[in-house]
Design an enzyme around this catalytic site. Sequence first.
Site, PDB file in Angstrom:
ATOM      1  CG  HIS A 240      -7.257   9.201 -86.882  1.00  0.00           C
ATOM      2  ND1 HIS A 240      -7.772   8.736 -88.712  1.00  0.00           N
ATOM      3  CD2 HIS A 240      -8.141  10.434 -87.578  1.00  0.00           C
ATOM      4  CE1 HIS A 240      -8.333   8.965 -89.263  1.00  0.00           C
ATOM      5  NE2 HIS A 240      -8.453  10.366 -89.248  1.00  0.00           N
TER       6      HIS A 240
HETATM    7  O1  RIB Z   1      -4.434  12.041 -88.759  1.00  0.00           O
HETATM    8  C1  RIB Z   1      -4.933  11.846 -87.596  1.00  0.00           C
HETATM    9  C2  RIB Z   1      -3.905  12.697 -86.689  1.00  0.00           C
HETATM   10  O2  RIB Z   1      -4.013  14.009 -86.686  1.00  0.00           O
HETATM   11  C3  RIB Z   1      -4.735  12.510 -85.564  1.00  0.00           C
HETATM   12  O3  RIB Z   1      -4.246  12.339 -84.268  1.00  0.00           O
HETATM   13  C4  RIB Z   1      -5.518  13.789 -84.819  1.00  0.00           C
HETATM   14  O4  RIB Z   1      -5.620  13.704 -83.609  1.00  0.00           O
HETATM   15  C5  RIB Z   1      -4.780  14.308 -85.720  1.00  0.00           C
HETATM   16  O5  RIB Z   1      -3.966  14.503 -84.603  1.00  0.00           O
END
Ligand code: RIB
Length: 308
Positions: A240
């Site tokens: 992500h």
């Molecule tokens: O949904 C993914 C996000 O949430 C990313 O930033 C992960 O690190 C969590 O913070």
Amino acid sequence: MTDAAIRAVIDTDPGIDDAVAILYALASPAFDIVGLTTVAGNIGIETTTRNAGRILALAARSDIPVVAGASAPLSRTGFDSAEIHGDDGLGGVGFPEPLVPARGDAVTWLAEQLEAAPIGTLDILALGPLTNIALLLRDRPSAARRIRRLIVMGGAIHEPGNVGPRSEFNIAADPEAAELVFSAGLPTVLIPLDVTRKVRADRGYLDALRARDTAAAAASANLIEAYFQSASGGESRPLHDPCVMLFAENPALFSTEDIRIAVDTGVGSDAGALLAGESGGPAVSVALGVDAPAALELLAARLGVSAG
Ligand code: RIB
Ligand code: CA
């Protein structure tokens, strides 16, 4: 550092994927990282702040300041994702201890950086809940207006959520902050689950990282391996937060649409869901497509570059 380098602050809740994203930014000549501001999110503020210092120590970049920010959402009770990131926030992966103590008050520090720099020369790469950015907009609006570009990992447009049917963690952790940020009219790019779930590391990718023989690549492989352990099943894991840096370095890897976004600030299972097209406010540039193989290739190439 090349003149074309992107001067940026990383606002982060490290966090396994935050750590990979930060290591990428530090290894890439495309970025001039001026500081890390931390926020409670994946794990509590003490741990996210310690982890920011640990990541910088591993990258031999303790010259970069870590500044602690919000320990809780604007108005709600926070929740974490320790079940994914581990109680230490880094999946138990070995990192050195911070070499330099963190400073306090991320909002004041951010405002000072923005007011000291020429207007429109500093990006913010936001990898966690948007509490710090919302506080900057609320308490130091003239400084916030000097941001060149805010790139946010968060939300889901057509994709299901990862904490609720339609809500993604970073937005659901502080919906009021996200609502304030998306309605503020800052030059904002949103990197939602719609693209980050396509940029996935499988075990062959971990082998490729380990073959690069750098500390950043080895640590990233260990972090993603831990990610495999924490979430059951599946042959790959979504990266992500690195997608924020990938967009910043090479936006041509992504396709975007301008969407007016509101946020569900209710208390049900959809709290934090993005309401696309349901805002009368300014549009946000939302990434909905990505060349995932090319993105993964760029990430591995940057992580595999030995520190200078
Ligand atoms: O949904 C993914 C996000 O949430 C990313 O930033 C992960 O690190 C969590 O913070
Ligand atoms: Ca994060």
